[in-house]
Design a protein around this motif. Structure first.
Motif, mmCIF file in Angstrom:
data_model
loop_
_atom_site.group_PDB
_atom_site.id
_atom_site.type_symbol
_atom_site.label_atom_id
_atom_site.label_comp_id
_atom_site.label_asym_id
_atom_site.label_seq_id
_atom_site.Cartn_x
_atom_site.Cartn_y
_atom_site.Cartn_z
ATOM 1 N N GLU A 84 0.703 -1.099 -0.130
ATOM 2 C CA GLU A 84 -0.015 0.052 0.096
ATOM 3 C C GLU A 84 0.839 1.286 -0.049
ATOM 4 O O GLU A 84 1.810 1.368 0.813
ATOM 5 N N LYS A 85 0.927 2.086 -0.977
ATOM 6 C CA LYS A 85 1.577 3.461 -1.150
ATOM 7 C C LYS A 85 0.767 4.295 -1.878
ATOM 8 O O LYS A 85 -0.146 4.108 -2.614
ATOM 9 N N LEU A 86 1.126 5.735 -2.054
ATOM 10 C CA LEU A 86 0.335 6.495 -2.958
ATOM 11 C C LEU A 86 0.528 6.059 -4.425
ATOM 12 O O LEU A 86 1.663 5.693 -4.963
ATOM 13 N N ALA A 87 -0.344 6.296 -4.938
ATOM 14 C CA ALA A 87 -0.765 5.863 -6.419
ATOM 15 C C ALA A 87 0.337 6.695 -7.383
ATOM 16 O O ALA A 87 1.240 6.311 -8.508
ATOM 17 N N VAL A 88 0.823 7.860 -6.910
ATOM 18 C CA VAL A 88 1.653 8.871 -7.641
ATOM 19 C C VAL A 88 2.978 8.422 -7.727
ATOM 20 O O VAL A 88 3.700 8.403 -8.937
ATOM 21 N N TYR A 89 3.266 7.656 -6.741
ATOM 22 C CA TYR A 89 4.847 7.037 -6.693
ATOM 23 C C TYR A 89 4.982 6.072 -8.125
ATOM 24 O O TYR A 89 6.108 6.094 -8.606
ATOM 25 N N ASP A 90 4.000 5.062 -8.307
ATOM 26 C CA ASP A 90 4.088 4.232 -9.258
ATOM 27 C C ASP A 90 4.087 4.864 -10.700
ATOM 28 O O ASP A 90 4.991 4.591 -11.624
ATOM 29 N N ILE A 91 3.522 6.122 -10.676
ATOM 30 C CA ILE A 91 3.499 7.163 -11.964
ATOM 31 C C ILE A 91 4.760 7.646 -12.245
ATOM 32 O O ILE A 91 5.307 7.392 -13.347
ATOM 33 N N ASP A 99 7.640 6.293 -11.169
ATOM 34 C CA ASP A 99 8.642 5.228 -11.487
ATOM 35 C C ASP A 99 8.928 5.194 -13.005
ATOM 36 O O ASP A 99 9.720 4.698 -13.584
ATOM 37 N N PHE A 100 7.287 4.960 -13.465
ATOM 38 C CA PHE A 100 7.577 4.733 -15.046
ATOM 39 C C PHE A 100 8.009 5.940 -15.836
ATOM 40 O O PHE A 100 8.656 5.647 -16.829
ATOM 41 N N LEU A 101 7.283 7.250 -15.377
ATOM 42 C CA LEU A 101 7.693 8.148 -16.342
ATOM 43 C C LEU A 101 9.099 8.719 -16.561
ATOM 44 O O LEU A 101 9.650 9.228 -17.204
ATOM 45 N N LYS A 102 9.970 8.507 -15.058
ATOM 46 C CA LYS A 102 11.146 8.685 -15.271
ATOM 47 C C LYS A 102 12.081 8.149 -16.388
ATOM 48 O O LYS A 102 13.149 8.924 -16.740
ATOM 49 N N SER A 103 11.721 7.197 -16.814
ATOM 50 C CA SER A 103 12.376 6.550 -17.985
ATOM 51 C C SER A 103 12.424 7.322 -19.273
ATOM 52 O O SER A 103 13.181 7.163 -19.962
ATOM 53 N N ASP A 104 11.548 8.389 -19.215
ATOM 54 C CA ASP A 104 11.493 9.371 -20.303
ATOM 55 C C ASP A 104 12.876 10.092 -20.561
ATOM 56 O O ASP A 104 13.005 10.661 -21.604
ATOM 57 N N VAL A 105 13.676 9.993 -19.563
ATOM 58 C CA VAL A 105 14.896 10.855 -19.874
ATOM 59 C C VAL A 105 15.774 10.165 -21.063
ATOM 60 O O VAL A 105 16.819 10.841 -21.433
ATOM 61 N N CYS A 112 6.835 15.528 -7.496
ATOM 62 C CA CYS A 112 7.481 14.092 -7.394
ATOM 63 C C CYS A 112 8.417 13.646 -8.292
ATOM 64 O O CYS A 112 9.504 13.077 -8.116
ATOM 65 N N LEU A 113 8.079 14.073 -9.449
ATOM 66 C CA LEU A 113 8.706 13.884 -10.732
ATOM 67 C C LEU A 113 10.262 14.537 -10.517
ATOM 68 O O LEU A 113 11.243 13.794 -10.810
ATOM 69 N N ARG A 114 10.180 15.771 -10.295
ATOM 70 C CA ARG A 114 11.452 16.506 -10.165
ATOM 71 C C ARG A 114 12.362 16.113 -9.018
ATOM 72 O O ARG A 114 13.621 15.988 -9.172
ATOM 73 N N ALA A 115 11.674 15.686 -8.149
ATOM 74 C CA ALA A 115 12.375 15.363 -6.832
ATOM 75 C C ALA A 115 13.014 14.036 -7.027
ATOM 76 O O ALA A 115 14.187 13.749 -6.562
ATOM 77 N N ARG A 116 12.268 13.224 -7.804
ATOM 78 C CA ARG A 116 12.801 11.693 -8.174
ATOM 79 C C ARG A 116 14.038 11.915 -9.063
ATOM 80 O O ARG A 116 15.064 11.093 -9.120
ATOM 81 N N LEU A 117 13.813 12.830 -10.100
ATOM 82 C CA LEU A 117 14.886 12.867 -11.114
ATOM 83 C C LEU A 117 16.180 13.274 -10.498
ATOM 84 O O LEU A 117 17.400 13.020 -10.649
#
Length: 321
Positions: free
Chosen positions: A227-234, A236-242, A280-285
């Motif tokens: 169980e976790k926030l749905a946004v974190y899965d989003i 994880d996938f989108l960061k491959s876009d780099v 979250c995307l900017r922080a994860r990158l």
């Protein structure tokens, strides 16, 4: 393929023979190690083998008998296989056998490219956009497995991790990342406590964990499911876009190609806040970029290319309001 030590080879041989006996197959001949964990190279790996005219993936975790890690994943796969069975476009790898020792389990081997293979290598932007759209649809189906809950967004762990990593990078990198961290801290003040959606999440939804099947997207590797926030899965996938080359004006404030992000979200129906996703995307990158500047870690040519790409995307992302 990854070479095996003598000890690893003999262990894998025992596991392969056990599985062959279980399905009543003739003794299996050659097999190959097709994956070795980056973080746990001595204990976690995947073996590809052929038995009874089928090809299988045998997932090993030497520590699993004590941790229960593989049994938990096998149980998730069992439940999710039943859940996905009526769906036309989404599936997961099907569980076949869990050893009584819980040191390994077996699924079919699916000889198809992963989403990462296409995102990283395809020259066809339209094809890649469709991969994002199908990936978003698959994640929407997964996140519908259980009723969602509302949970307050707590982003401090990300900025704390960034600050910790930032202390161990070269001064020239820190000069840039200090500015980025200050921007994130200012944004965090307005996002802390925002209502977000909690689901049964994949937990490690990078693009190598989604197979592009013939008509279906097939998920694998559910060892981090919880169980976790749905946004974190989003994220994880989108960061491959780099790994996609794109003109400067195609990158939005999250650091992602805007068209690809929109395609992913086209069939994702669960509620989330776009400002939380962008944060979250900017922080994860930034976390990933700083992780590739730590002085005590050897880096491959792949790592160096990824580091360059992450830096370029971050500079573009933080230029935009």
């Amino acid at each position: 393929m990854h070479p095996l030590s003598d000890e690893e080879f003999h262990r894998a041989s025992r596991y392969v023979d056990e599985f062959a006996r279980q399905i009543g197959a003739n003794p299996v001949g050659a097999f190959d190690c097709i994956y070795r964990s980056h973080d746990f190279p001595d204990t976690r790996m995947v073996i590809k083998l052929r038995a009874a005219h089928e090809v299988y993936a045998l997932k090993i975790d030497v520590d699993s008998p004590g941790t229960g890690r593989l049994k938990q994943e096998f149980d998730h796969l069992t439940a999710l296989s039943e859940y996905f069975s009526p769906m036309k476009d989404s599936d997961v790898v099907h569980p076949v056998y869990l050893s009584p020792s819980q040191a390994f389990f077996v699924t079919p081997f699916i000889d198809r490219p992963t989403a990462a293979d296409l995102i990283h290598n395809s020259i066809d932007d339209t094809q890649v956009a469709q991969i994002y759209r199908r990936a978003g649809a698959w994640l929407n189906d997964l996140h519908s497995f259980r009723p969602s809950k509302e949970y307050r967004f707590r982003p401090k762990w990300m900025t704390d991790l960034i600050a910790e990593l930032n202390a161990q990078v070269p001064p020239s990198v820190r000069a840039e990342s200090d500015v980025m961290l200050r921007v994130l801290l200012a944004e965090m003040a307005g996002l802390r406590g925002a209502p977000e959606t909690q689901v049964l999440a994949h937990g490690d939804f990078h693009s190598q964990n989604l197979i592009v099947g013939q008509g279906q997207m097939v998920g694998l590797d559910f060892t981090e499911t919880r169980e976790k926030l749905a946004v974190y899965d989003i994220v994880d996938f989108l960061k491959s876009d780099v790994f996609r080359n794109a003109p400067t004006d195609a990158i939005d404030r999250s650091g992602i190609v805007q068209a690809n992000k929109q395609m992913f979200l086209r069939r994702y129906r669960h509620p989330f806040r776009m400002d939380v996703l962008d944060f979250c995307l900017r922080a994860r990158l930034l976390i990933d970029w700083l992780s590739l500047w730590q002085a005590d870690h050897p880096y491959s040519a792949y790592d160096e290319d990824r580091r360059q790409r992450l830096g370029d995307r971050l500079r573009l992302a933080f230029q935009k309001p």
